[in-house]
Design an enzyme around this catalytic site. Sequence first.
Site, PDB file in Angstrom:
ATOM      1  N   SER A 178       0.827  -1.209   0.000  1.00 37.31           N
ATOM      2  CA  SER A 178       0.000   0.000   0.000  1.00 37.31           C
ATOM      3  C   SER A 178       0.854   1.249   0.000  1.00 37.31           C
ATOM      4  O   SER A 178       1.955   1.248   0.528  1.00 37.31           O
ATOM      5  CB  SER A 178      -0.932   0.028   1.205  1.00 37.31           C
ATOM      6  N   ASN A 204      -8.018  -1.648   2.134  1.00 35.73           N
ATOM      7  CA  ASN A 204      -8.634  -0.839   1.080  1.00 35.73           C
ATOM      8  C   ASN A 204     -10.099  -0.552   1.382  1.00 35.73           C
ATOM      9  O   ASN A 204     -10.591   0.537   1.094  1.00 35.73           O
ATOM     10  CB  ASN A 204      -8.503  -1.535  -0.272  1.00 35.73           C
TER      11      ASN A 204
END
Length: 482
Positions: A128, A186
């Site tokens: 990420s 997410n």
Amino acid sequence: ATANIGVVGLAAMGSNLARNLAHHGNTVALFNRHYERTEKLMDEHGDEGNFVPTESIEQFVAALKKPRTAIIMVKAGEPTDATINALVDAMEPGDIIVDGGNSYFKDTIRREKAIRARGLHYVGCGVSGGEEGALNGPSLMPGGTEESWKTLGPILKSIAAVAEGEPCVTHIGENGAGHFVKMVHNGIEYSDMQLIAESYDLMRRGLGMSTDQIGDVFDEWNKGELNSYLIEITSTVLHQKDAKTGKPLLDVIVDRAGMKGTGTWTVETALELGTSVTGIGEAVFARALSSQPQLRAGAQKAGLTGPDGSLSISDADRAAFIEDIRHALYASKIVAYAQGFNEISDGAKEYGWDIDMAAVARIWRGGCIIRAQFLNVVSDAFQSGEADVSLLFAPYFKKAVEQAQDSWRRVVARAAECGIPVPVFSSSLAYYDGLRSGRLPAALIQGQRDLFGAHTYGRVDAPEGAAFHTLWAEPGRPEIEE
Ligand code: NDP
């Protein structure tokens, strides 16, 4: 062979990750399906460290020292399978293949099983932080075997973001655990963003504030408990002017939110597990509604009526209402994280992973999109065991929600009155109230189910698990079953 690690797939993410690896003393073998990307990386950044560019998978594998470790950064799905197959054929037992793409965790479970059967290690690793993170320090969520972690751990630690002196990487668990946790990350990102959008809408339409004024509010909020990357960039977006028209850039951006699927996976998986992730679900559906132009244009044309979104709040009360919105945002954010962590915990039970929640919260403190001050206290709550069942039960968060909730309720009520949709604020509040209700109307649903389908029900005065059925009074007992 001179390279201790290699990267396959040198688009934005892969080339930045390869550079990051080289910056930290690794010798990095490079391969990309089309050689031009490899050449470009060498031309532009070849002097930044030790790279070994290669033109075929065979050359790439030959450039790697044993145990060979290769990180794949290609398009998720079919391209990832094709790349894995080529690598497995060229590699040997004991070698490690890492998939750093946004793969679906069930694909990772399947691939890990197949590759393990051939004696290799397969690590699905959530990455990420976007391109910037890949270059300067991402948050990394690797799955796979303990054994692969021994080789991979030091390399990943060298390139990960650093938060409070600790690298933002931990071995999440076996097979698909890393991609599962990245998926939920997410999902939480979706709700975080939607909550910020709802706050903006209340200030813009509700209070009639300008984008600059709202940007200043977010700057202020960023100094307190909401301090986070997403709040920070929100202010940047709000202050940006359009070069062409001079208007706030936000006002010329089409109001349809895109998505690539990880939010949807988070919700689908939660539905399968029976976990309530209402905040994430509403955030995904809000994006979906925004991206249905026909439906939205149809509603305009049909002239669906309702209040126009403006709040009648005096100038004197405005600051207090903005503070109410801040509280609503914070309380809803706590609910979103509580739900996200519940999904991780339910997933871990279902798929047999031993996931350290405190460590997950710690590695999200840096490098990733949801990085936030708040994750320090989240981590502490899991570390102490106080958040074992729900983050909302940890005294710190229980108190935070208690302090926020009058504001939270006012915001949801005012939003409903003035016609501004706040799906994540309101569904998070409904979740909180549902959770704390001693008795839910689910009893009525059980009654209905037993009446129309003889589904049976439990009794409050009978042992857990005992099933009862009633011959309900007529009328209303149809012949058909559910
Ligand atoms: P893309 O997702 O755009 O993928 C491009 C890369 O995939 C190129 O190297 C391309 O090779 C390769 N590729 C495509 N099809 C094939 C194929 N059939 N066989 C072999 N290689 C193929 O690149 P990104 O850098 O944006 O992302 C890479 C991965 O990282 C993706 O899985 C993405 O989901 C994930 N990710 C992306 C983030 C982001 O912010 N962008 C954040 C976190 C993860 P070629 O040059 O030859 O076409």
